[in-house]
Write an enzyme that holds these catalytic residues in place. Structure first.
Site, PDB file in Angstrom:
ATOM      1  N   CYS A  23      -4.932  10.193   4.575  1.00 22.51           N
ATOM      2  CA  CYS A  23      -6.311   9.902   4.962  1.00 22.51           C
ATOM      3  C   CYS A  23      -6.843  11.003   5.873  1.00 22.51           C
ATOM      4  O   CYS A  23      -8.014  11.022   6.189  1.00 22.51           O
ATOM      5  CB  CYS A  23      -6.408   8.553   5.635  1.00 22.51           C
ATOM      6  N   GLU A  59     -13.682  10.140  -2.151  1.00 24.82           N
ATOM      7  CA  GLU A  59     -12.290  10.407  -1.783  1.00 24.82           C
ATOM      8  C   GLU A  59     -11.507  10.630  -3.083  1.00 24.82           C
ATOM      9  O   GLU A  59     -11.487   9.762  -3.959  1.00 24.82           O
ATOM     10  CB  GLU A  59     -11.714   9.194  -1.022  1.00 24.82           C
ATOM     11  N   SER A 100      -7.876   1.531   1.525  1.00 24.20           N
ATOM     12  CA  SER A 100      -9.140   2.108   1.052  1.00 24.20           C
ATOM     13  C   SER A 100     -10.333   1.402   1.713  1.00 24.20           C
ATOM     14  O   SER A 100     -10.218   0.250   2.158  1.00 24.20           O
ATOM     15  CB  SER A 100      -9.230   1.947  -0.459  1.00 24.20           C
ATOM     16  N   LYS A 124       2.565  -7.181   5.271  1.00 27.77           N
ATOM     17  CA  LYS A 124       2.422  -7.193   3.814  1.00 27.77           C
ATOM     18  C   LYS A 124       2.493  -5.737   3.373  1.00 27.77           C
ATOM     19  O   LYS A 124       1.523  -4.991   3.492  1.00 27.77           O
ATOM     20  CB  LYS A 124       1.073  -7.828   3.439  1.00 27.77           C
ATOM     21  N   GLU A 143       2.540  -2.968  -2.433  1.00 25.42           N
ATOM     22  CA  GLU A 143       3.392  -3.358  -3.570  1.00 25.42           C
ATOM     23  C   GLU A 143       3.932  -2.120  -4.297  1.00 25.42           C
ATOM     24  O   GLU A 143       4.879  -2.209  -5.066  1.00 25.42           O
ATOM     25  CB  GLU A 143       2.612  -4.269  -4.542  1.00 25.42           C
TER      26      GLU A 143
HETATM   27  P1  NAD Z   1      -5.579  -0.005  -1.084  1.00 26.19           P
HETATM   28  O1  NAD Z   1      -6.806  -0.323  -0.342  1.00 26.19           O
HETATM   29  O2  NAD Z   1      -5.622  -0.042  -2.564  1.00 26.19           O
HETATM   30  O3  NAD Z   1      -4.392  -0.999  -0.657  1.00 26.19           O
HETATM   31  C1  NAD Z   1      -4.110  -1.254   0.690  1.00 26.19           C
HETATM   32  C2  NAD Z   1      -3.529  -2.652   0.811  1.00 26.19           C
HETATM   33  O4  NAD Z   1      -4.491  -3.605   0.364  1.00 26.19           O
HETATM   34  C3  NAD Z   1      -2.283  -2.855  -0.037  1.00 26.19           C
HETATM   35  O5  NAD Z   1      -1.326  -3.544   0.715  1.00 26.19           O
HETATM   36  C4  NAD Z   1      -2.786  -3.655  -1.233  1.00 26.19           C
HETATM   37  O6  NAD Z   1      -1.832  -4.558  -1.723  1.00 26.19           O
HETATM   38  C5  NAD Z   1      -3.969  -4.414  -0.685  1.00 26.19           C
HETATM   39  N1  NAD Z   1      -5.053  -4.613  -1.670  1.00 26.19           N
HETATM   40  C6  NAD Z   1      -5.374  -3.817  -2.729  1.00 26.19           C
HETATM   41  N2  NAD Z   1      -6.463  -4.298  -3.364  1.00 26.19           N
HETATM   42  C7  NAD Z   1      -6.843  -5.415  -2.699  1.00 26.19           C
HETATM   43  C8  NAD Z   1      -7.912  -6.344  -2.867  1.00 26.19           C
HETATM   44  N3  NAD Z   1      -8.796  -6.223  -3.845  1.00 26.19           N
HETATM   45  N4  NAD Z   1      -8.009  -7.377  -1.992  1.00 26.19           N
HETATM   46  C9  NAD Z   1      -7.131  -7.503  -0.984  1.00 26.19           C
HETATM   47  N5  NAD Z   1      -6.091  -6.655  -0.790  1.00 26.19           N
HETATM   48  C10 NAD Z   1      -5.950  -5.619  -1.626  1.00 26.19           C
HETATM   49  O7  NAD Z   1      -5.077   1.421  -0.558  1.00 26.19           O
HETATM   50  P2  NAD Z   1      -3.861   2.305  -1.081  1.00 26.19           P
HETATM   51  O8  NAD Z   1      -4.206   2.838  -2.429  1.00 26.19           O
HETATM   52  O9  NAD Z   1      -2.587   1.597  -0.902  1.00 26.19           O
HETATM   53  O10 NAD Z   1      -3.880   3.488  -0.009  1.00 26.19           O
HETATM   54  C11 NAD Z   1      -4.721   4.590  -0.086  1.00 26.19           C
HETATM   55  C12 NAD Z   1      -5.967   4.403   0.728  1.00 26.19           C
HETATM   56  O11 NAD Z   1      -5.623   4.118   2.076  1.00 26.19           O
HETATM   57  C13 NAD Z   1      -6.826   5.656   0.789  1.00 26.19           C
HETATM   58  O12 NAD Z   1      -8.167   5.282   0.651  1.00 26.19           O
HETATM   59  C14 NAD Z   1      -6.548   6.222   2.164  1.00 26.19           C
HETATM   60  O13 NAD Z   1      -7.585   7.032   2.691  1.00 26.19           O
HETATM   61  C15 NAD Z   1      -6.386   4.967   2.936  1.00 26.19           C
HETATM   62  N6  NAD Z   1      -5.671   5.194   4.176  1.00 26.19           N
HETATM   63  C16 NAD Z   1      -6.397   5.181   5.320  1.00 26.19           C
HETATM   64  C17 NAD Z   1      -5.778   5.439   6.524  1.00 26.19           C
HETATM   65  C18 NAD Z   1      -6.573   5.458   7.795  1.00 26.19           C
HETATM   66  O14 NAD Z   1      -5.961   5.535   8.840  1.00 26.19           O
HETATM   67  N7  NAD Z   1      -7.879   5.382   7.776  1.00 26.19           N
HETATM   68  C19 NAD Z   1      -4.399   5.691   6.565  1.00 26.19           C
HETATM   69  C20 NAD Z   1      -3.687   5.666   5.372  1.00 26.19           C
HETATM   70  C21 NAD Z   1      -4.343   5.414   4.180  1.00 26.19           C
END
Ligand code: NAD
Length: 485
Positions: free
Chosen positions: A282, A376, A227, A174, A177
């Site tokens: 991250c 963050e 996140s 997935k 988006e």
């Molecule tokens: P996000 O959590 O908003 O989205 C991640 C995924 O979850 C996406 O595919 C999104 O469609 C889905 N999603 C969003 N809201 C959701 C919900 N309420 N319920 C279920 N699914 C949902 O993260 P982002 O903004 O795409 O990416 C940035 C974040 O990712 C930052 O916090 C960053 O630190 C983290 N990150 C962590 C790592 C790591 O290895 N720890 C690596 C890359 C990014």
């Protein structure tokens, strides 16, 4: 709109989604419309799981030395298409071309590791009593899911695709988006590499489809990167449905700078860590904990930050909302009494006025209670906190709920060792701004930066993507009867 509206990718075919919601995919560097991505329905997910289940029998039974051949070819195709993939990542994510290229290079390295998997997963065998042998073998789990974030449109998918598939699983991914285009290109390369249809499937969507993945009976394991807020939701939901889950969350990475640190190297490393990928990593430095008299290093850090040219060697942030959020943090810190040494608010790039840019920002005299110290930010912002001792610095680092990365800058081995021992983070650096372990070492944080056991890449991923079978055999009827008989 530059690209056609997207479809899902199911059973090796572009398959129209049946959901009736669409989201725009917008270029962060220009603000223009790139494509539109469908929000899939549960029926779409069912079709993908069905295709993946159908493919599982043949794929998982194929010897690993044959499965891996697909990934040798995939690696060659990533190398062949590195320039066009680089451009696509740059276009949909907003990072610079150099940063996008590094992401494809890392994808190649991840694939190289997966290609070595046959050397790592052979089982064990021991004669445990006369004529009785125990052996272990690893088996694929079945259909697995990978849910990925926006900040690495090609690399994070490749954290999971090569390892999970080489180990015999079939997958539903997935994509974010916000950046769904690169994953579609990866699917085309996997098909060209000879991956059988149904082994790899893409289902687009947002929250609804993630929840459906966590609930789907046909899916055995869910990996998530994103996140912390969503990682917790996904981890709880997937495990409550008795699935295996590894959920990587957000981060607040501290760089501890000691007065004996090499000034020029420290300044350039800190600047690169906080501003690379516009701070949307991250592993980005988000807080600098200055121990004692380090004004000379802070002054060099500001010089380095001022040299960074927005739109040239600093890319865009992902969305207008992200720009507002990041600038809001800076303004809040200013109001709370912090000193903005380099101010990246209101950055505009000539000719790209529609883009979402924030310049490098250095904030000094931040106190641990401020939001910029605790949360963050995910932008090119570094918050400097002043302390008098390593223990005080470590107390700040340890008090933060995240635990992805921490680094120390010093020329003293004893001080470095002390931080290595006492930082509460899964990935620690000494004189390294972005301490990402390279293959075969694994990637994963601690605390609220990761939920579940093990790491997502490297050797650790083998545990996650397989289950171990222990078989005991006796072929010798004359062997003594004992408690094992
Ligand atoms: P996000 O959590 O908003 O989205 C991640 C995924 O979850 C996406 O595919 C999104 O469609 C889905 N999603 C969003 N809201 C959701 C919900 N309420 N319920 C279920 N699914 C949902 O993260 P982002 O903004 O795409 O990416 C940035 C974040 O990712 C930052 O916090 C960053 O630190 C983290 N990150 C962590 C790592 C790591 O290895 N720890 C690596 C890359 C990014």
């Amino acid at each position: 709109m530059k690209y056609a509206e997207l479809t899902n990718y199911i059973g090796g075919q572009a398959t129209a989604a049946t959901g009736n919601r669409w989201l725009d995919v917008v270029s962060p560097t220009e603000g223009s419309l790139l494509s539109r991505v469908p929000m899939s329905s549960k029926e779409d997910l069912n079709a993908a799981v069905e295709a993946a289940l159908k493919a599982f029998g043949g794929w998982s039974k194929m010897p690993i030395k044959e499965r891996v051949q697909v990934f040798f070819r995939y690696k060659t195709l990533l190398e062949r298409d590195i320039e066009s993939l680089t451009y696509l990542v740059h276009e949909e994510n907003g990072k610079t071309l150099d940063e996008a290229r590094a992401e494809i290079e890392k994808s190649i390295e991840l694939t190289e590791f997966a290609c070595a998997m046959p050397q790592l997963v052979q089982g064990e065998l021991l004669e445990v009593s006369k004529g009785v042998e125990c052996r272990t073998e690893r088996f694929a789990l079945g259909v697995v899911a990978s849910i990925v974030p926006f900040n690495f449109p090609a690399m994070v998918p490749n954290w999971t695709i090569p390892n999970a598939l080489v180990l015999g699983n079939t997958m539903i991914i997935k994509p974010s988006e916000q950046v769904p285009l690169s994953t579609m290109r990866l699917a085309a390369l996997l098909k060209e590499a000879g991956l059988p249809d149904g082994v790899f499937n893409i289902v687009h969507g947002d929250r609804d489809i993630v929840e459906a993945i966590c609930d789907h009976e046909g899916i055995e394991a869910v990996s998530f990167v994103g996140s912390t807020k969503v990682a917790k939701i996904v981890y709880k939901r997937a495990t409550s449905n008795l699935k295996r889950c590894l959920a990587l969350g957000g981060a607040k990475n501290h760089l501890i700078v000691l007065p004996d640190a090499h000034p020029a190297m420290t300044a350039s490393n800190v600047a690169a860590s906080m501003s690379g990928c516009a701070g949307q990593r991250c592993m980005a430095a988000s807080a600098m904990v200055a121990v004692g008299p380090v004004d000379h290093i802070i002054s060099l850090l500001c010089d380095e930050a001022r040299k960074i040219q927005v739109g040239k060697n600093l890319g865009a942030v992902i969305s207008p909302e992200a720009k507002v959020r990041i600038e809001g943090y800076i303004t809040e810190a200013e109001k709370a009494g912090a000193k903005i040494l380099v101010d990246g608010r209101n950055a505009i790039v000539e000719g790209k006025e529609g883009g979402f840019y924030v310049g490098p920002t250095v904030i000094d005299y931040v106190t641990p209670d401020m939001s910029v110290a605790k949360e963050e930010i995910f932008g090119p912002v570094i918050s400097i906190m002043r302390t008098h001792s390593i223990d005080e610095a470590l107390a700040i680092e340890n008090a933060n709920p995240y635990g992805n990365a921490a680094s120390v800058f010093t020329q003293n081995g004893g001080f470095a060792r002390y931080v290595m021992d006492n930082a509460s983070a899964g990935m620690v650096g000494v004189n390294i701004g972005v301490p990402v372990p390279r293959e075969p070492f694994s990637f994963g944080g601690w605390n609220e930066s990761r939920f579940g056991v093990g790491d997502i890449t490297g050797k650790s991923s083998i545990e996650f993507w397989t289950k171990l079978k222990k078989t005991t055999t006796k072929w010798n009827p004359e062997s003594r009867t004992n408690w094992m008989s």
